[in-house]
Design a protein around this motif. Structure first.
Motif, short mmCIF file in Angstrom:
data_model
loop_
_atom_site.label_atom_id
_atom_site.label_comp_id
_atom_site.label_asym_id
_atom_site.label_seq_id
_atom_site.Cartn_x
_atom_site.Cartn_y
_atom_site.Cartn_z
N LEU A 287 0.83 -1.21 0.00
CA LEU A 287 0.00 0.00 0.00
C LEU A 287 0.86 1.26 0.00
N LEU A 288 1.93 1.25 0.78
CA LEU A 288 2.81 2.41 0.86
C LEU A 288 3.64 2.57 -0.41
N GLU A 289 4.16 1.48 -0.94
CA GLU A 289 5.03 1.53 -2.11
C GLU A 289 4.29 2.00 -3.36
N THR A 290 3.05 1.57 -3.52
CA THR A 290 2.29 1.90 -4.73
C THR A 290 1.66 3.29 -4.68
N GLY A 291 1.65 3.90 -3.51
CA GLY A 291 0.97 5.18 -3.36
C GLY A 291 -0.52 5.04 -3.09
N ASP A 292 -1.03 3.80 -3.07
CA ASP A 292 -2.46 3.60 -2.82
C ASP A 292 -2.87 4.13 -1.45
N TYR A 293 -2.00 3.96 -0.47
CA TYR A 293 -2.34 4.42 0.88
C TYR A 293 -2.43 5.94 0.92
N GLU A 294 -1.47 6.62 0.32
CA GLU A 294 -1.48 8.09 0.35
C GLU A 294 -2.70 8.65 -0.38
N ARG A 295 -3.07 8.03 -1.49
CA ARG A 295 -4.25 8.48 -2.22
C ARG A 295 -5.51 8.24 -1.40
#
Length: 470
Positions: free
Chosen positions: A352-360
């Protein structure tokens, strides 16, 4: 299906307690006249007891006339005479009082969990980890500090969002903040005095006491944060603070007070600051408040954070960043631990953190939180009671403080609201030492958490609040 808490039977046998509960429900009318009761086997399976237990209870009820047995039809409650319903059971004993049950609120402003989007995001992350990642990575035991992959992902995330240049080797991940706080006590020692903010988070007091620390001190707050004179007076070795968004007051520790705290920590050999940055991602106006740890040149701040506010407290995902001086001590003294967070969870979170999904996702959640807060504040200030209300500290995170002018006490207002289906938390509930209670202006204050509130509920909550203080 009949549902009874058999764990509350005390010294009674299961058969006797079950018989009494069914009897009392028939007498009170909770079980209607001639109502079809569950089969012996069905009730036994539902309650987790033997069929013999249910059979015995039913036999006694039949013998006393509370229940009728009809061949090939089952068991039915009897139609009792009117005077028996209003008086005593036929055996002359008064029914046992029902257990007191608090009303279940329709609207809960005393707690806040993320909505179903969090569950969907996490479920998807777990599925992707199980399908896409090597089996060995998902199911091999993780080291005490957590997997290198997750610690590197957290370090990159902190660099991007909090401006912290963190060595992944200084990060420890764990199953929730309580686990990490317990590790901090094991790392720093129990023979110290730990100071906490007051008002503050009551569970911290219980946690430190349960860890057997030498002393837990409670320090009052002023407009800038922890009162320094009061902190000095405690002779504390460790102070646990929430400088970016204090719970429950919502205050932000001022820059001058932060420097004072850093000076305090540097003035003695074994002084430490635990920075709890629990909802830093949800500042709703202006730039995020920089972390305390970013100012720490002497290495006296232990930074802790959690994903509970974003992904939900049930997942128990948290981490801390240790000063370099403590990393070796952790390895030597606590490195024997297995990681308290499963490897597959660590892989899923890292993805989640690596893909940017968490930040989005956090960005969407922050926008939604702002909308919910605005809806609730607008609804409150649109009621006839608006002149008696003041919203405080509304921009720092996922709760604000509502101050109201009212002759009723905070607890009376909260009780009246709960009776109407609205749960709120008085600020006074978070005060440990009465002398530390904020005595500013005589207003009643409530800690309002709105993360899971919808617009319709906001209107109803505002109306109920206005009625309670009007």
């Amino acid at each position: 299906m009949l549902d009874y808490d058999l764990g509350a039977r005390g010294e009674k046998s299961l058969y006797e307690y079950l018989y009494q509960r069914i009897r009392d429900d028939i007498v009170s009318g909770a079980i209607g006249a001639e109502e079809h009761l569950p089969s012996k086997r069905g009730l036994a399976e539902h309650l987790g007891v033997s069929v013999v237990t249910v059979e015995g209870a039913y036999a006694q009820l039949v013998a006393e006339g509370y229940v009728k047995s009809r061949p090939r039809s089952g068991y039915f409650s009897a139609r009792l005479p009117r005077q028996v319903k209003r008086g005593l059971p036929q055996d002359g004993r008064a029914p046992e009082p029902a257990l007191a049950v608090s009303p279940e609120p329709r609207i809960d402003l005393a707690s806040g969990e993320p909505g179903p989007e969090a569950a969907r995001l996490w479920s998807q992350a777990l599925r992707q980890a199980l399908v896409s990642e090597p089996e060995a990575e998902c199911f091999s035991p993780a080291p005490a500090q957590g997997t290198e992959r997750l610690r590197s992902a957290i370090a990159a995330y902190l660099r991007q969002t909090r401006g912290m240049d963190v060595d992944p080797g200084c990060i420890v991940v764990g199953a929730g903040a309580q686990v990490l706080d317990t590790m901090i006590v094991q790392l720093l020692g129990r023979d110290l005095t730990y100071a906490l903010e007051d008002p503050g988070y009551p569970r911290l007091t219980r946690l430190y006491n349960a860890c057997g620390v030498q002393r837990v001190a409670h320090v009052p707050l002023d407009a800038d944060g922890v009162q320094m004179a009061a902190l000095e007076a405690t002779a504390a070795d460790v102070v646990h603070i929430m400088p970016s968004h204090q719970f429950p007051t919502g205050r932000v520790t001022s820059i001058s007070r932060r420097y004072e705290l850093l000076s305090w920590a540097s003035a003695a050999q074994n002084r430490w600051i635990v920075e709890d940055d629990y909802d830093c991602e949800f500042r709703l106006a202006g730039r995020p408040v920089p972390p305390f740890a970013g100012m720490d040149a002497a290495g006296r701040v232990i930074y802790t954070n959690t994903f509970s506010k974003s992904l939900g407290s049930a997942l128990r995902l948290a981490y801390m960043v240790l000063p370099a001086e403590l990393v070796g001590r952790f390895t030597d003294e606590l490195g024997f631990y297995s990681s308290t967070l499963s490897s597959v969870q660590q892989v899923a979170l890292a993805r989640l953190l690596e893909t940017g999904d968490y930040e989005r996702y956090v960005s969407r959640m922050r926008k939604r939180a702002r909308e919910r807060r605005d809806a609730l504040v607008d609804a409150l200030l649109s009621t006839p009671a608006a002149p008696c209300m003041r919203v405080e500290e509304a921009d720092s995170g996922l709760h604000f403080v509502l101050a109201v002018e009212c002759s009723r006490s905070e607890k009376d207002i909260a009780a009246a609201l709960l009776a109407q289906g609205l749960r709120v938390a008085p600020l006074s509930d978070f005060v440990t030492v009465p002398d530390n209670a904020p005595q500013v202006d005589g207003l009643r204050r409530f800690v309002i958490q709105y993360a899971s509130l919808d617009a319709t509920a906001a209107e109803e909550a505002a109306t109920l609040f206005a009625d309670a203080i009007g």
